[in-house]
Design a protein around this motif. Structure first.
Motif, PDB file in Angstrom:
ATOM      1  N   GLY A 106     -16.272 -51.687 -13.842  1.00 50.06           N
ATOM      2  CA  GLY A 106     -16.800 -51.504 -15.183  1.00 50.06           C
ATOM      3  C   GLY A 106     -17.801 -52.570 -15.553  1.00 50.06           C
ATOM      4  N   GLY A 107     -18.083 -52.646 -16.844  1.00 51.34           N
ATOM      5  CA  GLY A 107     -19.117 -53.539 -17.329  1.00 51.34           C
ATOM      6  C   GLY A 107     -18.799 -55.008 -17.166  1.00 51.34           C
ATOM      7  N   PHE A 108     -17.545 -55.387 -17.372  1.00 47.98           N
ATOM      8  CA  PHE A 108     -17.196 -56.804 -17.293  1.00 47.98           C
ATOM      9  C   PHE A 108     -17.321 -57.324 -15.867  1.00 47.98           C
ATOM     10  N   VAL A 109     -16.692 -56.644 -14.937  1.00 44.69           N
ATOM     11  CA  VAL A 109     -16.728 -57.083 -13.543  1.00 44.69           C
ATOM     12  C   VAL A 109     -18.142 -56.960 -12.978  1.00 44.69           C
ATOM     13  N   GLY A 110     -18.821 -55.879 -13.305  1.00 42.29           N
ATOM     14  CA  GLY A 110     -20.200 -55.714 -12.850  1.00 42.29           C
ATOM     15  C   GLY A 110     -21.107 -56.810 -13.376  1.00 42.29           C
ATOM     16  N   GLY A 111     -20.909 -57.199 -14.635  1.00 35.05           N
ATOM     17  CA  GLY A 111     -21.705 -58.278 -15.216  1.00 35.05           C
ATOM     18  C   GLY A 111     -21.442 -59.619 -14.560  1.00 35.05           C
ATOM     19  N   LEU A 112     -20.177 -59.887 -14.252  1.00 35.55           N
ATOM     20  CA  LEU A 112     -19.849 -61.145 -13.570  1.00 35.55           C
ATOM     21  C   LEU A 112     -20.466 -61.203 -12.178  1.00 35.55           C
ATOM     22  N   ILE A 113     -20.439 -60.094 -11.477  1.00 38.89           N
ATOM     23  CA  ILE A 113     -20.999 -60.085 -10.124  1.00 38.89           C
ATOM     24  C   ILE A 113     -22.524 -60.178 -10.177  1.00 38.89           C
ATOM     25  N   THR A 114     -23.146 -59.552 -11.163  1.00 41.38           N
ATOM     26  CA  THR A 114     -24.593 -59.708 -11.329  1.00 41.38           C
ATOM     27  C   THR A 114     -24.943 -61.165 -11.618  1.00 41.38           C
ATOM     28  N   SER A 115     -24.157 -61.801 -12.465  1.00 40.03           N
ATOM     29  CA  SER A 115     -24.381 -63.217 -12.761  1.00 40.03           C
ATOM     30  C   SER A 115     -24.215 -64.073 -11.512  1.00 40.03           C
ATOM     31  N   SER A 116     -23.251 -63.724 -10.671  1.00 35.94           N
ATOM     32  CA  SER A 116     -23.069 -64.501  -9.439  1.00 35.94           C
ATOM     33  C   SER A 116     -24.266 -64.347  -8.510  1.00 35.94           C
ATOM     34  N   SER A 117     -24.897 -63.193  -8.533  1.00 36.57           N
ATOM     35  CA  SER A 117     -26.104 -62.998  -7.733  1.00 36.57           C
ATOM     36  C   SER A 117     -27.243 -63.885  -8.239  1.00 36.57           C
ATOM     37  N   ILE A 118     -27.369 -63.990  -9.548  1.00 35.53           N
ATOM     38  CA  ILE A 118     -28.412 -64.841 -10.122  1.00 35.53           C
ATOM     39  C   ILE A 118     -28.090 -66.310  -9.869  1.00 35.53           C
ATOM     40  N   VAL A 119     -26.812 -66.674  -9.908  1.00 38.46           N
ATOM     41  CA  VAL A 119     -26.415 -68.053  -9.603  1.00 38.46           C
ATOM     42  C   VAL A 119     -26.751 -68.385  -8.151  1.00 38.46           C
ATOM     43  N   LEU A 120     -26.566 -67.434  -7.257  1.00 42.16           N
ATOM     44  CA  LEU A 120     -26.942 -67.652  -5.862  1.00 42.16           C
ATOM     45  C   LEU A 120     -28.441 -67.929  -5.745  1.00 42.16           C
ATOM     46  N   LEU A 121     -29.241 -67.204  -6.515  1.00 43.89           N
ATOM     47  CA  LEU A 121     -30.685 -67.485  -6.538  1.00 43.89           C
ATOM     48  C   LEU A 121     -30.960 -68.889  -7.073  1.00 43.89           C
ATOM     49  N   LEU A 122     -30.207 -69.293  -8.087  1.00 42.51           N
ATOM     50  CA  LEU A 122     -30.388 -70.641  -8.642  1.00 42.51           C
ATOM     51  C   LEU A 122     -30.018 -71.723  -7.635  1.00 42.51           C
ATOM     52  N   LEU A 123     -29.032 -71.454  -6.793  1.00 46.67           N
ATOM     53  CA  LEU A 123     -28.647 -72.434  -5.780  1.00 46.67           C
ATOM     54  C   LEU A 123     -29.690 -72.545  -4.672  1.00 46.67           C
ATOM     55  N   ALA A 124     -30.270 -71.418  -4.290  1.00 48.55           N
ATOM     56  CA  ALA A 124     -31.244 -71.428  -3.199  1.00 48.55           C
ATOM     57  C   ALA A 124     -32.611 -71.920  -3.661  1.00 48.55           C
ATOM     58  N   TYR A 157     -21.565 -55.040 -20.057  1.00 49.69           N
ATOM     59  CA  TYR A 157     -22.288 -55.593 -18.908  1.00 49.69           C
ATOM     60  C   TYR A 157     -23.382 -56.559 -19.374  1.00 49.69           C
ATOM     61  N   LEU A 158     -24.177 -56.122 -20.342  1.00 47.39           N
ATOM     62  CA  LEU A 158     -25.273 -56.960 -20.831  1.00 47.39           C
ATOM     63  C   LEU A 158     -24.756 -58.210 -21.540  1.00 47.39           C
ATOM     64  N   VAL A 159     -23.661 -58.083 -22.290  1.00 49.72           N
ATOM     65  CA  VAL A 159     -23.081 -59.253 -22.962  1.00 49.72           C
ATOM     66  C   VAL A 159     -22.600 -60.266 -21.931  1.00 49.72           C
ATOM     67  N   VAL A 160     -21.904 -59.798 -20.908  1.00 47.59           N
ATOM     68  CA  VAL A 160     -21.361 -60.706 -19.895  1.00 47.59           C
ATOM     69  C   VAL A 160     -22.488 -61.403 -19.140  1.00 47.59           C
ATOM     70  N   VAL A 161     -23.502 -60.657 -18.720  1.00 44.86           N
ATOM     71  CA  VAL A 161     -24.627 -61.275 -18.009  1.00 44.86           C
ATOM     72  C   VAL A 161     -25.355 -62.255 -18.929  1.00 44.86           C
ATOM     73  N   GLY A 162     -25.596 -61.858 -20.161  1.00 41.85           N
ATOM     74  CA  GLY A 162     -26.321 -62.718 -21.090  1.00 41.85           C
ATOM     75  C   GLY A 162     -25.599 -64.014 -21.392  1.00 41.85           C
ATOM     76  N   ILE A 163     -24.322 -63.932 -21.708  1.00 41.08           N
ATOM     77  CA  ILE A 163     -23.560 -65.140 -22.049  1.00 41.08           C
ATOM     78  C   ILE A 163     -23.356 -66.024 -20.824  1.00 41.08           C
ATOM     79  N   THR A 164     -22.990 -65.418 -19.703  1.00 36.74           N
ATOM     80  CA  THR A 164     -22.751 -66.203 -18.490  1.00 36.74           C
ATOM     81  C   THR A 164     -24.006 -66.948 -18.055  1.00 36.74           C
ATOM     82  N   MET A 165     -25.129 -66.259 -18.048  1.00 34.71           N
ATOM     83  CA  MET A 165     -26.358 -66.907 -17.598  1.00 34.71           C
ATOM     84  C   MET A 165     -26.870 -67.927 -18.616  1.00 34.71           C
ATOM     85  N   THR A 166     -26.630 -67.701 -19.889  1.00 33.78           N
ATOM     86  CA  THR A 166     -27.009 -68.697 -20.892  1.00 33.78           C
ATOM     87  C   THR A 166     -26.213 -69.983 -20.682  1.00 33.78           C
ATOM     88  N   ILE A 167     -24.922 -69.848 -20.446  1.00 30.32           N
ATOM     89  CA  ILE A 167     -24.085 -71.030 -20.209  1.00 30.32           C
ATOM     90  C   ILE A 167     -24.521 -71.750 -18.942  1.00 30.32           C
TER      91      ILE A 167
END
Length: 143
Positions: free
Chosen positions: A39-57, A125-135
């Motif tokens: 669903g939206g929550f888990v999908g948003g967290l995994i999308t955020s983890s993909s962006i975090v991986l980009l931030l690490l590389a 999904y959008l709330v989770v990605v937005g808040i996670t990436m803002t933090i």
């Protein structure tokens, strides 16, 4: 300050492929969340983890140039979408967050179920990605 430049060619090359695979998996979990775990929550967290991986590389400046999005606005849009989905049921005289679904014949896909719960999940999904990436971006910023 003398900053040493490192050569992260292997990490950056692998990140491009792995990040794409993670995003595809996130999309799959988002779509399957109505009838299966996800669903939206888990999908948003995994999308955020993909962006975090980009931030690490790469660095924050490079990722911001690739994704020129203010994630606070993404979270706000998601919250608005989720609330409007819930309030939309009032239009039909149903209780708050009453969802409905229907089957439609689509040209390539054939008979497809479309549910209002998917719109609500998109908001989550959008709330989770937005808040996670803002933090994460706030923590990662240098002063």
């Amino acid at each position: 300050m003398n900053e040493q430049k490192t050569n992260d060619l292997i990490l950056q090359t692998a990140t491009k492929l792995v990040s794409f695979i993670i995003l595809l998996f996130s999309f799959y979990l988002f779509l399957s969340g109505h009838n299966a775990p996800g669903g939206g929550f888990v999908g948003g967290l995994i999308t955020s983890s993909s962006i975090v991986l980009l931030l690490l590389a790469y660095d924050l400046k490079t990722v911001r140039s690739l994704l020129p999005v203010n994630f606070i606005y993404v979270a706000g849009a998601g919250l608005l979408l989720a609330v409007l989905t819930g309030v939309g049921s009032f239009v039909f005289g149903a209780p708050f967050l009453t969802h409905t679904f229907g089957y439609f014949q689509l040209p390539i896909l054939g008979k497809t179920e479309l549910a209002t719960a998917t719109i609500f999940d998109l908001g989550v999904y959008l709330v989770v990605v937005g808040i996670t990436m803002t933090i994460i971006q706030t923590i990662g910023e240098e002063e």
